[in-house]
Scaffold this motif. Structure first.
Motif, PDB file in Angstrom:
ATOM      1  N   GLU A   7       1.098  -1.429   0.424  1.00 57.94           N
ATOM      2  CA  GLU A   7       0.749  -0.435   0.037  1.00 57.94           C
ATOM      3  C   GLU A   7       0.853   1.474   0.062  1.00 57.94           C
ATOM      4  OE1 GLU A   7      -3.440   1.572   2.709  1.00 57.94           O
ATOM      5  OE2 GLU A   7      -1.871   1.200   3.793  1.00 57.94           O
ATOM      6  N   GLU A   8       0.854   2.010  -0.500  1.00 62.62           N
ATOM      7  CA  GLU A   8       1.495   3.456  -0.702  1.00 62.62           C
ATOM      8  C   GLU A   8       0.406   4.448  -0.170  1.00 62.62           C
ATOM      9  OE1 GLU A   8       1.697   5.003  -4.567  1.00 62.62           O
ATOM     10  OE2 GLU A   8       3.351   3.416  -5.166  1.00 62.62           O
ATOM     11  N   PHE A   9       0.635   5.522   0.132  1.00 63.85           N
ATOM     12  CA  PHE A   9      -0.147   6.668   0.514  1.00 63.85           C
ATOM     13  C   PHE A   9      -0.288   8.007  -0.116  1.00 63.85           C
ATOM     14  CE2 PHE A   9       3.835   6.090   2.311  1.00 63.85           C
ATOM     15  CZ  PHE A   9       4.549   7.676   2.168  1.00 63.85           C
ATOM     16  N   ASP A  10      -1.637   8.759  -0.143  1.00 57.06           N
ATOM     17  CA  ASP A  10      -1.326   9.833  -0.039  1.00 57.06           C
ATOM     18  C   ASP A  10      -1.020  10.508   0.592  1.00 57.06           C
ATOM     19  OD1 ASP A  10      -2.424  11.366  -2.035  1.00 57.06           O
ATOM     20  OD2 ASP A  10      -3.999  12.629   0.057  1.00 57.06           O
ATOM     21  N   PRO A  11       0.364  11.474  -0.117  1.00 52.50           N
ATOM     22  CA  PRO A  11       1.005  12.345   0.328  1.00 52.50           C
ATOM     23  C   PRO A  11       0.248  14.112   0.173  1.00 52.50           C
ATOM     24  CG  PRO A  11       2.168  11.296  -1.455  1.00 52.50           C
ATOM     25  CD  PRO A  11       0.600  11.091  -1.589  1.00 52.50           C
ATOM     26  N   THR A  12       0.736  15.205   0.795  1.00 48.36           N
ATOM     27  CA  THR A  12       0.676  16.044   1.070  1.00 48.36           C
ATOM     28  C   THR A  12       0.318  17.033   0.093  1.00 48.36           C
ATOM     29  OG1 THR A  12       3.060  17.163   1.096  1.00 48.36           O
ATOM     30  CG2 THR A  12       1.962  16.519   3.122  1.00 48.36           C
ATOM     31  N   SER A  13      -0.753  17.893  -0.034  1.00 48.19           N
ATOM     32  CA  SER A  13      -1.191  18.544  -1.425  1.00 48.19           C
ATOM     33  C   SER A  13      -0.117  18.880  -2.426  1.00 48.19           C
ATOM     34  CB  SER A  13      -2.334  19.156  -0.441  1.00 48.19           C
ATOM     35  OG  SER A  13      -2.587  20.072  -1.819  1.00 48.19           O
ATOM     36  N   ASP A  14       0.089  19.054  -3.399  1.00 48.78           N
ATOM     37  CA  ASP A  14       0.849  19.213  -4.319  1.00 48.78           C
ATOM     38  C   ASP A  14       0.248  20.959  -5.223  1.00 48.78           C
ATOM     39  OD1 ASP A  14      -1.409  18.427  -6.228  1.00 48.78           O
ATOM     40  OD2 ASP A  14       0.488  17.974  -7.385  1.00 48.78           O
ATOM     41  N   CYS A  15      -0.996  21.581  -4.069  1.00 50.94           N
ATOM     42  CA  CYS A  15      -1.530  22.727  -4.648  1.00 50.94           C
ATOM     43  C   CYS A  15      -0.128  23.611  -4.260  1.00 50.94           C
ATOM     44  CB  CYS A  15      -2.969  23.072  -3.450  1.00 50.94           C
ATOM     45  SG  CYS A  15      -2.851  24.461  -4.135  1.00 50.94           S
ATOM     46  N   GLU A  16      -0.227  24.825  -4.964  1.00 47.24           N
ATOM     47  CA  GLU A  16       0.846  26.101  -5.155  1.00 47.24           C
ATOM     48  C   GLU A  16       0.539  27.613  -4.246  1.00 47.24           C
ATOM     49  OE1 GLU A  16       3.823  25.133  -5.821  1.00 47.24           O
ATOM     50  OE2 GLU A  16       3.830  23.444  -6.266  1.00 47.24           O
ATOM     51  N   CYS A  17      -0.845  27.999  -4.144  1.00 50.52           N
ATOM     52  CA  CYS A  17      -1.517  28.476  -3.975  1.00 50.52           C
ATOM     53  C   CYS A  17      -0.619  28.877  -2.517  1.00 50.52           C
ATOM     54  CB  CYS A  17      -2.707  28.211  -3.319  1.00 50.52           C
ATOM     55  SG  CYS A  17      -3.065  27.359  -2.156  1.00 50.52           S
ATOM     56  N   PRO A  18      -0.761  30.558  -2.307  1.00 49.80           N
ATOM     57  CA  PRO A  18      -0.057  30.594  -1.324  1.00 49.80           C
ATOM     58  C   PRO A  18      -0.579  30.049   0.231  1.00 49.80           C
ATOM     59  CG  PRO A  18      -0.524  32.513  -2.285  1.00 49.80           C
ATOM     60  CD  PRO A  18      -0.869  31.206  -2.788  1.00 49.80           C
ATOM     61  N   GLY A  19      -2.159  29.865   0.371  1.00 51.08           N
ATOM     62  CA  GLY A  19      -2.517  28.770   1.683  1.00 51.08           C
ATOM     63  C   GLY A  19      -2.052  27.530   1.622  1.00 51.08           C
ATOM     64  N   PRO A 222      -4.016  10.116  -8.824  1.00 54.03           N
ATOM     65  CA  PRO A 222      -4.379   9.627 -10.458  1.00 54.03           C
ATOM     66  C   PRO A 222      -3.086   9.124 -11.203  1.00 54.03           C
ATOM     67  CG  PRO A 222      -5.133  12.013 -10.126  1.00 54.03           C
ATOM     68  CD  PRO A 222      -4.224  11.462  -8.830  1.00 54.03           C
ATOM     69  N   HIS A 223      -2.674   9.626 -11.160  1.00 56.15           N
ATOM     70  CA  HIS A 223      -1.345   9.889 -12.098  1.00 56.15           C
ATOM     71  C   HIS A 223       0.305  11.010 -12.036  1.00 56.15           C
ATOM     72  CE1 HIS A 223      -1.453  14.041 -12.534  1.00 56.15           C
ATOM     73  NE2 HIS A 223      -2.710  13.558 -12.705  1.00 56.15           N
ATOM     74  N   ALA A 224       0.975   9.861 -12.448  1.00 56.64           N
ATOM     75  CA  ALA A 224       2.547  10.404 -12.013  1.00 56.64           C
ATOM     76  C   ALA A 224       2.660  12.617 -12.303  1.00 56.64           C
ATOM     77  CB  ALA A 224       3.575   9.592 -13.375  1.00 56.64           C
ATOM     78  N   ARG A 225       3.000  12.271 -10.870  1.00 54.76           N
ATOM     79  CA  ARG A 225       3.417  14.013 -10.979  1.00 54.76           C
ATOM     80  C   ARG A 225       5.255  14.483 -10.215  1.00 54.76           C
ATOM     81  NH1 ARG A 225      -0.160  13.851  -5.005  1.00 54.76           N
ATOM     82  NH2 ARG A 225       1.117  12.845  -3.470  1.00 54.76           N
ATOM     83  N   ARG A 226       4.791  15.454 -10.417  1.00 54.93           N
ATOM     84  CA  ARG A 226       5.977  16.078  -9.602  1.00 54.93           C
ATOM     85  C   ARG A 226       5.294  17.037  -8.574  1.00 54.93           C
ATOM     86  NH1 ARG A 226       8.111  21.229  -9.337  1.00 54.93           N
ATOM     87  NH2 ARG A 226      10.223  21.079  -9.734  1.00 54.93           N
ATOM     88  N   GLN A 227       5.879  17.355  -7.687  1.00 53.93           N
ATOM     89  CA  GLN A 227       5.694  17.762  -6.331  1.00 53.93           C
ATOM     90  C   GLN A 227       6.645  17.941  -5.011  1.00 53.93           C
ATOM     91  OE1 GLN A 227       1.941  16.623  -3.683  1.00 53.93           O
ATOM     92  NE2 GLN A 227       4.105  15.290  -2.499  1.00 53.93           N
ATOM     93  N   VAL A 228       6.672  19.088  -4.894  1.00 53.96           N
ATOM     94  CA  VAL A 228       7.884  19.880  -3.093  1.00 53.96           C
ATOM     95  C   VAL A 228       7.154  18.580  -2.852  1.00 53.96           C
ATOM     96  CG1 VAL A 228       8.204  21.500  -1.698  1.00 53.96           C
ATOM     97  CG2 VAL A 228       7.834  21.728  -4.079  1.00 53.96           C
ATOM     98  N   THR A 229       7.842  18.004  -2.071  1.00 50.95           N
ATOM     99  CA  THR A 229       7.387  17.376  -0.300  1.00 50.95           C
ATOM    100  C   THR A 229       8.237  17.196   0.301  1.00 50.95           C
ATOM    101  OG1 THR A 229       6.625  15.375  -2.334  1.00 50.95           O
ATOM    102  CG2 THR A 229       7.299  14.804  -0.166  1.00 50.95           C
ATOM    103  N   PRO A 230       7.752  17.208   1.978  1.00 55.34           N
ATOM    104  CA  PRO A 230       8.928  17.151   2.891  1.00 55.34           C
ATOM    105  C   PRO A 230       9.887  15.910   2.672  1.00 55.34           C
ATOM    106  CG  PRO A 230       6.805  16.515   3.720  1.00 55.34           C
ATOM    107  CD  PRO A 230       6.473  17.337   1.906  1.00 55.34           C
TER     108      PRO A 230
END
Length: 454
Positions: A7-19, A222-230
């Motif tokens: 099982e993988e897991f859902d990482p933190t959101s990759d939303c780029e908004c300032p909030g 849902p698909h391959a992605r690039r995101q900033v991750t801790p």
């Protein structure tokens, strides 16, 4: 062999908004109950709940910050706790044909592994991200690699077959956090509890000097992605292990990207900071030296990011009057644009650079009485030599080029208006010094000026 299901897991959101960017840094990832779909809103609601519980303890007259507004829809089918499960498939040849080996196969011989550079690894990962390859533990993409996390890394490393988290380690050499560079992997394999989060990602580079966040390339729902991750990941962080591919090409071939491709366009924050090793770091250093940062470098500039690069960048940012996060020593798009286009102020001389003689004295080029820039008498600054420039320094530069034997591109002149002939003559002079790339761009910096007027 039975199919291992992890099982993988859902990482933190990759939303780029300032909030979201703010709350990712100040609070751990958590989900508020209910159907609020946007992470910043969830954290805002959590903070508001704490404030309500505190009651009047907050004090009269202290306004509570506004709760971040929900601007993302509720994701259908995503539970409110830890997100969807994303199991992975087993070891398998390309396209999932029969004849797959067992996890007990001996480690591959490094001599038999396909070689690959860091830039090739990242570019392969980017292709799946750009295509938004859907996550699946049973489907195979057109290149033959399985569309799950381990298939994604198998594809990025060009292994020629599909591995899983239980076998990928044999293709790598374990390294430390400090050694991580773009193209390495972060692997969490959990054989004791396979239903609790085995996962693997490609490391894309640090986002800043704190090394608290990095760019991850991965396959997840849902698909391959690039995101900033801790670092090392948003869940089971302590159990991720960094590895470097055994078949990685070393030397210049392994740098990303090749120097000839380090163009004017800002490449992104991942190319700069501790651990970075690429041509853009070299280009940055050379541009900074042209703007007065030579005193920060005892050697180089070169492709490996050093404290000298950070201090030089910070000095340039402060010369523009920027403070706080805008002068953190890491080049963002604005800093890069200022350097590429010759905008803003040059780095002032160090207070101790004192002064023997006065700038503009007899025998010094440049306007009489003008303060020297970068400690080079008569040099007026890079901004005097750009398209559209029209001043006496351009004339003086051209005449000196002719005296030195580098005036062949002038059909007329030289004159006060900057032309392509000026740039090409300067470039020819710079190349005669043995300079290449960004150091021979045809625009005179302080070292070009000093050598011209020796």
């Amino acid at each position: 062999m039975g199919t291992p299901v992890f099982e993988e897991f859902d990482p933190t959101s990759d939303c780029e908004c300032p909030g979201c960017a703010h709350w990712r840094r100040v609070m751990p990832h958590s989900r508020a109950p209910g159907g609020v779909g946007h992470p910043a809103a969830r954290r805002g609601l959590a903070l508001a709940s704490l404030a309500a519980a505190a009651g009047t303890t907050l004090g009269v007259g202290h306004a509570m910050p506004a709760v971040a507004a929900t601007h993302g829809p509720v994701v259908p089918g995503v539970p409110a706790d830890d997100g969807p499960d994303t199991p992975q498939g087993p070891e398998a040849p390309l396209h999932g044909s029969e004849g797959q080996p067992t996890p007990d196969d001996p480690p591959p011989d490094i001599a038999g592994l396909p070689s690959i550079t860091r830039s090739e690894i990242i570019n392969r990962a980017k292709r799946w991200v750009a295509a938004q390859v859907p996550y699946s533990m049973t489907s195979y993409w057109s290149d033959g690699y399985r569309q799950d996390c381990s298939g994604f890394v198998s594809m990025a490393w060009n292994l020629g077959r599909n591995e899983w988290t239980g076998s990928l380690a044999k293709y790598g050499v374990r390294i430390s956090k400090d050694e991580l560079q773009a193209g390495d992997m972060l692997l969490f394999h959990n054989p004791a509890d396979p239903q609790n989060g085995s996962h693997v990602v490609i490391f894309g580079g640090w986002t800043d000097s704190t090394r608290a966040y990095y760019v991850a390339y991965e396959s997840t729902r849902p698909h391959a992605r690039r995101q900033v991750t801790p670092y090392a990941y948003s869940k089971n962080s302590s159990r991720y292990v960094p590895y470097r591919y055994k078949g990685l090409e070393t030397g210049n071939a392994g740098a990303e990207p090749e120097e000839t491709r380090a163009g004017d366009e800002y490449p992104g924050e991942v190319y700069f900071g501790p651990g970075a090793n690429n041509a853009y770091v070299t280009r940055l250093g050379r541009m900074l030296v042209e703007r007065g940062a030579s005193r920060f470098y005892t050697t180089g500039p070169g492709p490996v990011w050093t404290e000298a690069d950070r201090r030089a960048t910070k000095a340039f940012q402060e010369a523009q009057g920027w403070t706080g996060p805008a002068a953190d020593g890491l080049p963002g798009p604005t800093t890069w644009a200022y350097l590429v286009d010759g905008l803003g102020q040059d780095i002032p001389e160090a207070p101790s650079a004192g002064a023997t003689g006065s700038p503009g004295a007899t025998g010094s080029p440049g306007a009489p009485g003008r303060t020297a820039s970068h400690g080079v008498d008569g040099y007026p600054g890079r901004g005097m030599f750009r398209p559209g420039a029209d001043n006496t320094y351009v004339t003086e530069l051209g005449r000196q080029l002719v005296r030195k034997g580098f005036g062949k591109y002038y059909a007329v002149g030289p004159g006060p208006r900057w032309t392509e002939a000026d740039r090409r003559n300067v470039e020819a002079f710079q190349r005669a010094q043995g300079w290449r790339g960004g150091a021979a761009d045809g625009y005179p910096g302080p070292e070009t000026w000093r050598r011209l007027f020796l």
